[in-house]
Design an enzyme around this catalytic site. Structure first.
Site, PDB file in Angstrom:
ATOM      1  N   ARG A  53       6.405   4.846  -3.856  1.00 49.02           N
ATOM      2  CA  ARG A  53       6.899   3.639  -3.205  1.00 49.02           C
ATOM      3  C   ARG A  53       7.999   3.000  -4.034  1.00 49.02           C
ATOM      4  NH1 ARG A  53       1.376   3.830  -2.199  1.00 49.02           N
ATOM      5  NH2 ARG A  53       0.814   3.697   0.022  1.00 49.02           N
ATOM      6  N   TYR A  65       0.906  12.661   9.911  1.00 52.35           N
ATOM      7  CA  TYR A  65       1.785  13.806   9.685  1.00 52.35           C
ATOM      8  C   TYR A  65       1.178  15.111  10.206  1.00 52.35           C
ATOM      9  CZ  TYR A  65       3.654  10.369   6.418  1.00 52.35           C
ATOM     10  OH  TYR A  65       4.149   9.212   5.857  1.00 52.35           O
ATOM     11  N   TRP A  67      -2.619   8.027  -1.159  1.00 50.06           N
ATOM     12  CA  TRP A  67      -3.186   7.291  -0.033  1.00 50.06           C
ATOM     13  C   TRP A  67      -4.682   7.114  -0.247  1.00 50.06           C
ATOM     14  CZ3 TRP A  67       0.993  10.547   1.394  1.00 50.06           C
ATOM     15  CH2 TRP A  67       2.057   9.880   2.043  1.00 50.06           C
ATOM     16  N   ARG A  78       9.873   7.789   1.581  1.00 51.12           N
ATOM     17  CA  ARG A  78       8.496   8.244   1.335  1.00 51.12           C
ATOM     18  C   ARG A  78       7.983   9.045   2.529  1.00 51.12           C
ATOM     19  NH1 ARG A  78       3.677   7.286  -1.481  1.00 51.12           N
ATOM     20  NH2 ARG A  78       1.825   6.760  -0.246  1.00 51.12           N
ATOM     21  N   LYS A 101      -0.815   0.549  -4.398  1.00 50.89           N
ATOM     22  CA  LYS A 101      -1.267  -0.166  -3.203  1.00 50.89           C
ATOM     23  C   LYS A 101      -2.758   0.041  -2.968  1.00 50.89           C
ATOM     24  CE  LYS A 101      -0.016  -0.845   1.660  1.00 50.89           C
ATOM     25  NZ  LYS A 101       0.884  -0.381   2.767  1.00 50.89           N
ATOM     26  N   HIS A 135      11.866   2.667   2.646  1.00 54.61           N
ATOM     27  CA  HIS A 135      10.501   3.186   2.659  1.00 54.61           C
ATOM     28  C   HIS A 135      10.396   4.502   3.427  1.00 54.61           C
ATOM     29  CE1 HIS A 135       6.190   2.917   2.079  1.00 54.61           C
ATOM     30  NE2 HIS A 135       5.996   3.143   3.369  1.00 54.61           N
TER      31      HIS A 135
END
Length: 215
Positions: A35, A156, A147, A124, A62, A121
């Protein structure tokens, strides 16, 4: 999230149009999927060039979990290029971490590169899309991208469908298709000589039957 992401050639056009400090950050982002904030404030004490790893501390991610970042050749090349620019931070501009990336220079570069509706972003997302298209599993992608849940990478999944073609043939021959083919092989072929005998006989029988019914 964009449905379509730039190809490698389009991304290269964008990189060519960016000023050096943004180009290097964008290259690193496309190589690692980190990020923007993690790239902006990446410190040299978070990087091991010899082992080819970087790490993001839990309070910087995050998900609230530490992220181990394997550095591929592209990422290492970028870090080697910026090495020595600053004692503490990897990416700086005028002696300070590059806090803002969506600047006039960014938007002007996008326009010159002919790329529309693309945010920083999305670098990414582009990195993730390229990985899946080249065979990286969703489980591996989740670990690489840091994640917190598998559901986050399912966006994806549609990009990976063509890779299933490789294993689609694993069940060939397990259905009735093979049975039909085998029956066709067992059925004896009728030679042209046999046909020459059978056709006149059939015509003769047909003629006699017509005479019988007409009488």
């Amino acid at each position: 999230m964009r449905n379509l992401f730039p190809t490698a050639n389009e991304a290269q056009r964008l990189l060519n149009e960016l000023p050096k400090h943004l180009r290097l950050m964008a290259q690193f982002s496309l190589a690692t999927g980190l990020r923007q904030s993690n790239v902006s404030y990446l410190r040299w004490d978070q990087v091991d060039l010899e082992r080819g790893f970087a790490w993001i501390h839990p309070d910087q991610s995050k998900s609230g979990k530490a992220i181990n970042v394997p550095l591929n050749n592209d990422a290492l090349s970028v870090l080697q290029e910026v090495q020595g620019d600053d004692v503490h931070y990897c990416f700086v501009y005028q002696g300070k971490p590059i806090e803002r990336t969506s600047t006039k220079a960014w938007h002007a570069a996008l326009k010159r590169a002919g790329i529309e509706n693309f945010r920083w972003h999305d670098l990414r997302h582009t990195w993730a899309s390229w990985h899946v298209q080249r065979g990286t599993s969703l489980q591996e992608l989740q670990e690489l991208g840091g994640w917190s849940s598998y559901e986050m990478v399912l966006r994806y999944a549609h990009l990976a469908s063509h890779h299933l073609k490789r294993v689609a043939g694993n069940v060939d021959g397990t259905t009735g298709t093979n049975l039909v083919q085998s029956q066709k092989k067992k059925s004896p072929a009728i030679s042209s000589e046999a046909l020459s005998i059978m056709v006149p006989e059939a015509e003769s029988i047909r003629s006699n039957n017509l005479l019988f019914y007409s009488g």
